[in-house]
Design an enzyme around this catalytic site. Structure first.
Site, PDB file in Angstrom:
ATOM      1  N   GLU A   1       5.923  -8.045  -8.098  1.00 16.07           N
ATOM      2  CA  GLU A   1       6.571  -8.814  -7.053  1.00 16.07           C
ATOM      3  C   GLU A   1       6.490 -10.283  -7.438  1.00 16.07           C
ATOM      4  O   GLU A   1       5.544 -10.704  -8.105  1.00 16.07           O
ATOM      5  CB  GLU A   1       5.876  -8.629  -5.693  1.00 16.07           C
ATOM      6  CG  GLU A   1       6.123  -7.292  -5.044  1.00 16.07           C
ATOM      7  CD  GLU A   1       5.389  -7.176  -3.717  1.00 16.07           C
ATOM      8  OE1 GLU A   1       4.814  -8.185  -3.256  1.00 16.07           O
ATOM      9  OE2 GLU A   1       5.371  -6.069  -3.153  1.00 16.07           O
TER      10      GLU A   1
ATOM     11  N   ARG B   1      -3.668   3.094   9.483  1.00 16.30           N
ATOM     12  CA  ARG B   1      -5.050   3.387   9.901  1.00 16.30           C
ATOM     13  C   ARG B   1      -5.564   2.242  10.746  1.00 16.30           C
ATOM     14  O   ARG B   1      -4.883   1.222  10.907  1.00 16.30           O
ATOM     15  CB  ARG B   1      -5.944   3.524   8.656  1.00 16.30           C
ATOM     16  CG  ARG B   1      -5.869   2.306   7.727  1.00 16.30           C
ATOM     17  CD  ARG B   1      -6.833   2.376   6.580  1.00 16.30           C
ATOM     18  NE  ARG B   1      -6.581   1.377   5.569  1.00 16.30           N
ATOM     19  CZ  ARG B   1      -6.921   0.097   5.634  1.00 16.30           C
ATOM     20  NH1 ARG B   1      -7.515  -0.362   6.722  1.00 16.30           N
ATOM     21  NH2 ARG B   1      -6.668  -0.736   4.643  1.00 16.30           N
TER      22      ARG B   1
ATOM     23  N   LYS C   1       4.459   2.253  -2.235  1.00 10.50           N
ATOM     24  CA  LYS C   1       4.973   0.918  -1.932  1.00 10.50           C
ATOM     25  C   LYS C   1       6.431   0.748  -2.332  1.00 10.50           C
ATOM     26  O   LYS C   1       7.202   0.048  -1.669  1.00 10.50           O
ATOM     27  CB  LYS C   1       4.098  -0.135  -2.612  1.00 10.50           C
ATOM     28  CG  LYS C   1       2.676  -0.226  -2.054  1.00 10.50           C
ATOM     29  CD  LYS C   1       1.928  -1.377  -2.691  1.00 10.50           C
ATOM     30  CE  LYS C   1       0.520  -1.525  -2.117  1.00 10.50           C
ATOM     31  NZ  LYS C   1      -0.367  -0.416  -2.482  1.00 10.50           N
TER      32      LYS C   1
END
Length: 443
Positions: free
Chosen positions: A196, A288, A116
């Site tokens: 975050e 995916r 990430k």
């Protein structure tokens, strides 16, 4: 086109892939653990291979055993579904090294989006907005310093992984102490994490992208995925009730830009948070098929699983962005073997009676039937119900009818929970956010 595909998964997604392969004239190979020998996906496939004991680490997460099974069955390709090894770059690399096709993006892309921190750097370079984030955190003192710099509330996230696992929202320093202790005590302790800025009252908006190997990338609109428990989705809609046409165009363009920035191929999802001011913030890219892909199929008319297979076989997309027409509204309810009154605790066991809904505009993707045993070793999702309507109101009415027909006995499920959600006045008005379940449905 492939002659034979091995499906490295189980349950409803394995059955969904089997059906797509059947319609493409492709033979299928199921894999199963010892406890899944009598499972529905095993019965529906053309061939089946045992890959180990119940523990997923020694079966569905055993990449070498799965590749060996594919080679023994003379399969041309492996479809990973979602979960398990679907986002494991080492597995994708192993598959291709053995001369098999991996039905998904390349190992390099999976690695890039799986980290990430690295993914945020790429998106930042591409000019895509995201919430303020920290550097990697490796101790409590560092965590306190960075959290205070960003400003509470913040959300801790593992740098790798997905599915909402290992995330903690903290509103102050005492909660931060508690979250870090939980993190260190978890199986994710060896995985670095970061912060975050937590966006309050946010909505979870994700965009479906499709990209072939010839540089063509399109999006198929967005899904509203704000209804969650334990940071995991439980009810999804397409399209979102909050987006204007201008916002829809903007987030679609952002998703395509994100995909182009990493040379993405195959099917994937770009996820965003939407704040109360109408601003989109990049979260992550899932490389995916998604659990909730069916609602996009209903409103777009595009079979995403077939498209995955065709792209992996070297086919070009047969449509452009201008060809994409989104019609109507679709809602998906995830029917999990869980007890919503006990914080959605999993409820494994044998299903004594099973009657699923039908009728116009209802689709059921299920991995079970009467007599099936819901195993304690795997995810609790057993069935997905999708309702379609010309409008959101029509879709809600159809879903209410469908859930009223759905009968499962022997285990606890989320059927009644979804009935209550659909009756909720705030949900009916489209007033949802990522805390809706806990603010509106759980006292």
């Amino acid at each position: 086109m492939f002659d034979r595909v091995l499906i490295a998964n189980r349950g409803e997604i394995a059955i969904r892939i089997i059906r797509a392969c059947q319609e493409l004239g492709i033979e299928t190979v199921a894999v199963y653990s010892d406890v899944d020998a009598d499972s529905l996906h095993v019965q529906l496939a053309d061939y089946a291979c045992n890959i180990g004991p119940a523990d997923a680490a020694h079966s569905y997460l055993n990449g070498k055993a799965i590749v060996a099974a594919a080679e023994a069955a003379q399969a041309d390709a492996i479809h990973p579904g979602y979960g398990f090894l679907s986002e494991n770059a080492d597995f994708a690399e192993l598959v291709t090294k053995e001369g098999l096709a991996f039905i998904g993006p390349s190992a390099d892309v999976i690695r890039q989006v799986g980290n990430k921190d690295a993914a945020r750097d790429v998106m930042r370079s591409a000019g895509i907005s995201m919430s303020q984030g920290s550097d990697l955190v490796d101790n409590l003192d560092n965590a306190i310093c960075q959290a205070e710099s960003i400003g509470y509330p913040v959300i801790l996230k593992p740098i790798a992984g997905g599915g909402g696992h290992g995330m903690f929202v903290v509103n102050n320093q005492p909660e931060l102490h508690q979250a870090v202790r939980k993190y260190d005590a978890s199986s994710l302790a060896s995985t670095p994490y970061y912060f975050e800025k937590y966006i309050c009252n946010a909505r979870h908006i994700e965009v479906q992208i499709v990209a072939d190997n010839f540089g063509h990338i399109v999006h198929l609109g967005e899904r509203e995925c704000s209804l969650q428990r334990r940071n995991q989705k439980i009810l999804e809609e397409a399209p979102s009730s909050i987006l204007t046409p201008e916002m829809r165009q903007k987030v679609g363009e952002l998703a395509v830009r994100a995909a182009k920035s990493i040379h993405y191929t195959n099917v994937g999802t770009v996820e965003f948070l939407l704040d109360c001011g109408g601003n989109f913030y990049f979260m992550e890219i899932n490389p995916r098929i998604q659990v909730e892909h069916g609602i996009t199929e209903m409103v777009s008319g595009v079979d995403l699983v077939k498209t995955q297979i065709q792209i992996a076989a070297g086919h070009q997309l047969t449509f452009s962005q201008a060809d994409v027409k989104l019609n109507g509204h679709a809602i998906e309810c995830r029917i999990n073997a869980e007890n919503p009154n006990a914080n959605f605790m999993p409820c494994p066991g044998q299903i004594d009676f099973y009657h699923q809904p039908g009728g116009p505009n209802v689709r059921v993707d299920s991995g079970v039937c009467a007599g099936s045993v819901v195993q304690p070793y795997y995810d609790s999702l057993i069935t997905k119900v999708i309702a379609y309507g010309k409008t959101r109101g029509d879709a809600i009415k159809t879903m209410e009818r469908a859930l009223g027909e759905f009968i499962i006995t022997g285990i606890d499920t989320t059927i009644d929970f979804h009935k209550n959600v659909l009756r909720n006045p705030q949900f009916r008005m489209g007033n949802v956010d990522t805390q809706f379940v806990y603010k509106q449905m759980i006292s």
